[in-house]
Enzyme design. Structure first.
Site, PDB file in Angstrom:
ATOM      1  N   THR A 129       0.841  -1.305  -0.048  1.00 13.05           N
ATOM      2  CA  THR A 129      -0.092  -0.119  -0.058  1.00 13.05           C
ATOM      3  C   THR A 129       0.834   1.364  -0.002  1.00 13.05           C
ATOM      4  O   THR A 129       0.854   2.093  -0.817  1.00 13.05           O
ATOM      5  CB  THR A 129      -1.127   0.007   1.001  1.00 13.05           C
ATOM      6  OG1 THR A 129      -1.889  -1.096   0.984  1.00 13.05           O
ATOM      7  CG2 THR A 129      -1.981   1.194   0.943  1.00 13.05           C
ATOM      8  N   TRP A 166       0.976  -9.643   4.203  1.00 12.73           N
ATOM      9  CA  TRP A 166       0.257  -9.139   2.813  1.00 12.73           C
ATOM     10  C   TRP A 166       0.982  -9.698   1.751  1.00 12.73           C
ATOM     11  O   TRP A 166       0.750 -10.928   1.408  1.00 12.73           O
ATOM     12  CB  TRP A 166       0.554  -7.641   2.740  1.00 12.73           C
ATOM     13  CG  TRP A 166      -0.520  -6.838   3.205  1.00 12.73           C
ATOM     14  CD1 TRP A 166      -1.551  -6.304   2.481  1.00 12.73           C
ATOM     15  CD2 TRP A 166      -1.084  -6.571   4.821  1.00 12.73           C
ATOM     16  NE1 TRP A 166      -2.335  -5.286   3.393  1.00 12.73           N
ATOM     17  CE2 TRP A 166      -1.999  -5.708   4.701  1.00 12.73           C
ATOM     18  CE3 TRP A 166      -0.564  -7.159   5.764  1.00 12.73           C
ATOM     19  CZ2 TRP A 166      -2.652  -5.268   5.915  1.00 12.73           C
ATOM     20  CZ3 TRP A 166      -0.872  -6.747   7.165  1.00 12.73           C
ATOM     21  CH2 TRP A 166      -2.086  -5.844   7.250  1.00 12.73           C
ATOM     22  N   ASN A 183      -3.838 -11.230   3.986  1.00  9.50           N
ATOM     23  CA  ASN A 183      -4.642 -10.175   3.999  1.00  9.50           C
ATOM     24  C   ASN A 183      -5.440  -9.879   2.475  1.00  9.50           C
ATOM     25  O   ASN A 183      -4.940  -9.969   1.928  1.00  9.50           O
ATOM     26  CB  ASN A 183      -3.652  -8.799   4.126  1.00  9.50           C
ATOM     27  CG  ASN A 183      -4.670  -7.532   4.361  1.00  9.50           C
ATOM     28  OD1 ASN A 183      -5.418  -7.659   5.281  1.00  9.50           O
ATOM     29  ND2 ASN A 183      -4.682  -6.734   3.559  1.00  9.50           N
ATOM     30  N   GLU A 184      -6.712 -10.062   2.913  1.00  2.98           N
ATOM     31  CA  GLU A 184      -7.566  -9.559   1.987  1.00  2.98           C
ATOM     32  C   GLU A 184      -7.496 -10.623   0.685  1.00  2.98           C
ATOM     33  O   GLU A 184      -7.579  -9.937  -0.523  1.00  2.98           O
ATOM     34  CB  GLU A 184      -7.845  -8.257   1.621  1.00  2.98           C
ATOM     35  CG  GLU A 184      -8.288  -7.646   2.817  1.00  2.98           C
ATOM     36  CD  GLU A 184      -8.528  -6.080   2.765  1.00  2.98           C
ATOM     37  OE1 GLU A 184      -8.141  -5.609   1.568  1.00  2.98           O
ATOM     38  OE2 GLU A 184      -8.900  -5.224   3.326  1.00  2.98           O
ATOM     39  N   GLU A 203      -9.653  -5.220  10.416  1.00  2.00           N
ATOM     40  CA  GLU A 203      -8.822  -3.961   9.731  1.00  2.00           C
ATOM     41  C   GLU A 203     -10.166  -3.036   9.287  1.00  2.00           C
ATOM     42  O   GLU A 203     -11.256  -3.552   8.842  1.00  2.00           O
ATOM     43  CB  GLU A 203      -8.216  -4.176   8.580  1.00  2.00           C
ATOM     44  CG  GLU A 203      -7.501  -3.000   7.992  1.00  2.00           C
ATOM     45  CD  GLU A 203      -6.872  -3.221   6.650  1.00  2.00           C
ATOM     46  OE1 GLU A 203      -6.124  -3.881   6.332  1.00  2.00           O
ATOM     47  OE2 GLU A 203      -7.193  -2.176   5.659  1.00  2.00           O
ATOM     48  N   ARG A 245     -15.011   3.159   3.197  1.00  2.00           N
ATOM     49  CA  ARG A 245     -15.955   2.117   2.898  1.00  2.00           C
ATOM     50  C   ARG A 245     -16.645   1.485   4.224  1.00  2.00           C
ATOM     51  O   ARG A 245     -16.030   1.623   5.091  1.00  2.00           O
ATOM     52  CB  ARG A 245     -15.167   1.342   2.154  1.00  2.00           C
ATOM     53  CG  ARG A 245     -14.074   0.833   2.759  1.00  2.00           C
ATOM     54  CD  ARG A 245     -13.352  -0.232   1.892  1.00  2.00           C
ATOM     55  NE  ARG A 245     -12.274   0.463   1.173  1.00  2.00           N
ATOM     56  CZ  ARG A 245     -10.910   0.575   1.351  1.00  2.00           C
ATOM     57  NH1 ARG A 245     -10.412  -0.001   2.663  1.00  2.00           N
ATOM     58  NH2 ARG A 245     -10.244   1.135   0.761  1.00  2.00           N
TER      59      ARG A 245
HETATM   60  C1  147 Z   1      -7.248  -2.270   2.624  1.00  2.00           C
HETATM   61  C2  147 Z   1      -5.608  -2.942   2.870  1.00  2.00           C
HETATM   62  O1  147 Z   1      -5.792  -4.252   3.613  1.00  2.00           O
HETATM   63  C3  147 Z   1      -4.823  -2.151   3.653  1.00  2.00           C
HETATM   64  O2  147 Z   1      -3.262  -2.517   3.289  1.00  2.00           O
HETATM   65  C4  147 Z   1      -4.852  -0.797   2.785  1.00  2.00           C
HETATM   66  O3  147 Z   1      -4.262  -0.775   1.425  1.00  2.00           O
HETATM   67  C5  147 Z   1      -6.181   0.025   3.021  1.00  2.00           C
HETATM   68  C6  147 Z   1      -6.435   1.278   2.458  1.00  2.00           C
HETATM   69  O4  147 Z   1      -7.751   1.599   2.635  1.00  2.00           O
HETATM   70  O5  147 Z   1      -7.017  -0.938   2.379  1.00  2.00           O
HETATM   71  O6  147 Z   1      -7.523  -3.043   1.533  1.00  2.00           O
HETATM   72  C7  147 Z   1      -8.813  -2.736   0.981  1.00  2.00           C
HETATM   73  C8  147 Z   1      -8.753  -2.177  -0.281  1.00  2.00           C
HETATM   74  C9  147 Z   1      -9.805  -2.035  -0.887  1.00  2.00           C
HETATM   75  C10 147 Z   1     -11.186  -2.422  -0.459  1.00  2.00           C
HETATM   76  C11 147 Z   1     -11.048  -3.043   0.905  1.00  2.00           C
HETATM   77  C12 147 Z   1      -9.909  -3.269   1.688  1.00  2.00           C
HETATM   78  N1  147 Z   1     -12.387  -2.115  -0.775  1.00  2.00           N
HETATM   79  O7  147 Z   1     -12.413  -1.485  -2.038  1.00  2.00           O
HETATM   80  O8  147 Z   1     -13.320  -2.460  -0.264  1.00  2.00           O
END
Ligand code: 147
Length: 652
Positions: free
Chosen positions: A71, A113, A159-160, A237, A359
């Site tokens: 990020t 990540w 992560n995600e 998060e 969001r």
């Molecule tokens: C999160 C990440 O886990 C973090 O590392 C950081 O990038 C953060 C910034 O807002 O966002 O990742 C997401 C990115 C996009 C969405 C959700 C989480 N989304 O668009 O729903």
């Protein structure tokens, strides 16, 4: 409007509170924190972690670095190959120790990540060889203890990104085999409707392996299935909203409503602290700001004091009461107890427009000015005669109380406390008397990145990395050439030899940026030695970092190992502005050190000097892909090692 609300334990208690936290990483969000001079650095850490002072965070979650973009940059891995283990890279170890030294009870969480490339075993998938990945994460936990005496409490999966049921079970077994039964697994750091919950319901071994269900940006709700698992649920998060008064409103609303609506017992803010350059993505989405280390400036953003409303009046392990909920005029209240007579009630009355988070979308609702009578029942009735009141007014109100002690509210003989609840405020009512709005003298004003600037990489920082460089692909660190006698004993070196198992789409090149995004007319000098790379570059006006790093335009001057030099307007070197080959006129020893000066002046004239001789000139046309401004950068043409030395920047 006047309503009353029962507060008590008549029908038993609710879930166990696990804490409020901040996330360092995901990624490189704390990069500029290490170079704050004292006393500012300690002050910043006190505001974040010291109990009864500022945010008093109860959880610190950090990235398990994977040498890949996550990020705001890349964070260093502890294993660059299967046989490599090094627990002194990066700054997360240091940060965790600083947090622990202030609050020995702080909960520590680690989550990957990106992973280093070798983890993929020839693929870009971390579950290709599950045992290897489980060992990699387990080593990180073991290294934390062995090298830093840090006890890690929780680790996550990826992560995600997709989880793998078999991997989660193997990770559980691997942790147990290493004597780490106490380390709990959080899964899956994905979205609210992740299939992890139904998988847990249908798989007893998985159920045993997972300690906590962690969801991201849940919009305060949990799925029915997630609740049915009976496991602790965390917003592992959340927030990620610009840290102004609306960000603070977002944070206040979700800290309460994640519990009220979603039964979530911990909420972790992305991110802990803006210690990354403005103009990287997600500018200032933090609890506080400290990205001007050369000045000493830091900012106590409102979200910091919103955090205090919960953290200074509770401890992880306290119980939520079942008597929590929504206020009739809008807003919410939660109540917690230590089961030893202490009671804390946190109330928020955030209106819609003053509490929108990044969001997910926030459905419309309304809030009105109201009075509330809290009626203490059960074990609190007759025991609590007054409650300390702490008050924050958010919203666009001109009257801006922020975490102010408003004295005590009387609880009458019927156990009733009446209070007025204006719109957009956060109020804590508590038997706890230790809360303090900590303060230090105002830090110096913020200044822009100082130039002229130079670094010969001879001065240790106490970290594996020099100050101010923010790696966007690959990992750069101090390097010591033990046998060198050529004036390059201590250098700056790109050390990642293989593209990682990425979290973003990292470029095939590596790049580290430094300075001020507004720079236009800049001259940068550096000595470069390509080792196992095809070549290396110095660049100015680099216009992107973060997950978009591969799209970064700029002015890139390349020294290639085949003896050619070139000027491109992009990192991927697809747009060549000028080039020259060794057999023509730009001869240099491509295997040794070469000194380069790249410069652009007020007339958009670019010049590149190689070992003191003019090597390339170019005038940027009016219509051009070359950005008008951007960071200075160093980089390599592919993964592989290269060294840099004698670095300097000046304004033209
Ligand atoms: C999160 C990440 O886990 C973090 O590392 C950081 O990038 C953060 C910034 O807002 O966002 O990742 C997401 C990115 C996009 C969405 C959700 C989480 N989304 O668009 O729903």
């Amino acid at each position: 409007l006047s309503s009353s609300y029962k507060i008590g334990d008549v029908n038993g208690l609710g879930r166990t509170f696990d804490g409020i936290g901040g996330l360092s990483g995901g990624g490189a969000t704390s990069r500029l924190l290490m170079n704050y001079a004292e006393p500012y650095r300690s002050q910043i850490l006190d505001y974040l972690f010291k109990p009864n002072f500022g945010a008093a965070l109860q959880i610190l979650k950090v990235e398990i670095g994977g040498d890949g973009q996550s990020t705001e940059g890349t964070e260093a891995t502890h294993m660059r190959s299967e046989s490599d283990e090094n627990y002194s890279r990066g700054y997360e170890w240091w940060l965790m120790k600083e947090a622990k030294s202030r609050n020995p009870n702080i909960t520590l969480v680690g989550l990957p990540w990106a992973f280093p490339g070798w983890i993929g075993q020839g693929t870009v998938w971390p579950y290709q060889n599950r045992d290897i990945t489980a060992k990699y994460v387990t080593n990180w936990v073991l290294g934390a203890k062995a090298h830093h005496n840090l006890v890690i409490d929780y680790v996550g999966i990826w992560n995600e990104r997709p989880f793998d049921v078999e991997y989660i079970k193997i990770l559980r077994n691997t942790l147990n085999s290493a004597g780490l039964n106490h380390v709990q697994i959080i899964a899956d750091d994905g979205d609210v409707y992740s299939s992890i919950s139904s998988d847990i319901m249908h798989d007893q071994k998985l159920d045993e392996a997972v300690g906590v269900i962690g969801t991201h940006y849940p919009g305060t709700i949990s799925s029915k299935t997630t609740k049915e698992t009976g496991k602790p649920i965390w917003a592992s998060e959340d927030y990620s909203t610009y840290s102004d008064v609306i960000g603070a409103g977002c944070w206040a609303r979700i800290l309460n409503q994640n519990l009220v609506n979603g039964n979530m017992t911990a909420t972790i803010a992305w991110n802990l602290i803006t210690s990354y350059y403005d103009d990287l993505p997600y500018n200032r989405c933090s609890i506080m700001t400290a990205n001007s280390p050369w000045s000493g400036n830091y900012i106590l953003n409102d979200p910091l004091w919103v955090t205090s409303h919960t953290t200074q009046f509770t401890q992880p392990g306290w119980k939520y009461l079942q008597t929590v909920g929504h206020l009739t005029g809008g807003g919410s209240y939660v109540a917690l107890t230590d089961q030893k007579g202490n009671l804390t009630i946190v109330i928020e009355t955030m209106s819609h427009d003053q509490s929108v988070c990044i969001r997910p979308p926030l459905p419309e609702y309304s809030v009105q000015d109201q009075n509330a009578t809290f009626i203490l029942e059960g074990s609190f009735k007759g025991k609590v005669s007054k409650l300390n009141m702490w008050f924050t007014q958010l919203g666009q109100s001109s009257k801006r109380d922020v975490f102010v002690h408003k004295g005590q509210v009387a609880v009458d003989k019927n156990g009733q406390a009446l209070i007025h609840l204006p719109i957009d405020c956060v109020i804590t009512l508590s038997t706890i008397t230790s809360a303090i709005k900590g303060s230090y003298p105002t830090p110096p004003a913020s200044t822009v990145f100082p130039i002229p600037y130079s670094d010969n990489f001879n001065n240790p920082t106490g970290f594996s990395e020099p100050f101010n460089f923010a790696d966007q692909a690959g990992s750069y660190e101090f390097y010591h050439n033990a046998s060198s006698k050529d004036g390059h004993e201590s250098t700056f070196r790109q050390v990642v030899k293989q593209r990682p198992v990425t979290w973003c789409s990292d470029p095939d090149q590596t790049i580290t940026v430094i300075g001020n995004y507004q720079w236009k007319t800049i001259s940068v000098s550096v000595s470069i030695k390509s080792e196992s790379t095809y070549g290396a570059f110095v660049a100015i006006r680099v216009d992107k970092g973060g997950c978009d790093a591969r799209e970064a335009n700029g002015l890139y001057f390349w020294l290639m190992k085949n003896g050619s030099i070139m000027l491109t307007s992009d990192l991927t070197a697809t747009s060549v502005l000028k080039q020259c080959y060794f057999y023509w006129k730009c001869f240099y020893n491509e295997l040794d050190w070469n000194n380069v000066t790249l410069s652009v002046n007020q007339h958009n004239q670019v010049s590149a000097y190689l070992n003191g001789k003019l090597a390339l000139e170019y005038t940027i046309p009016d219509k051009s892909d070359v950005p008008n401004n951007g960071f200075v950068a160093l980089g390599t043409a592919n993964y592989g090692t290269a060294q840099f030395d004698d670095f300097s920047i000046k304004e033209n």
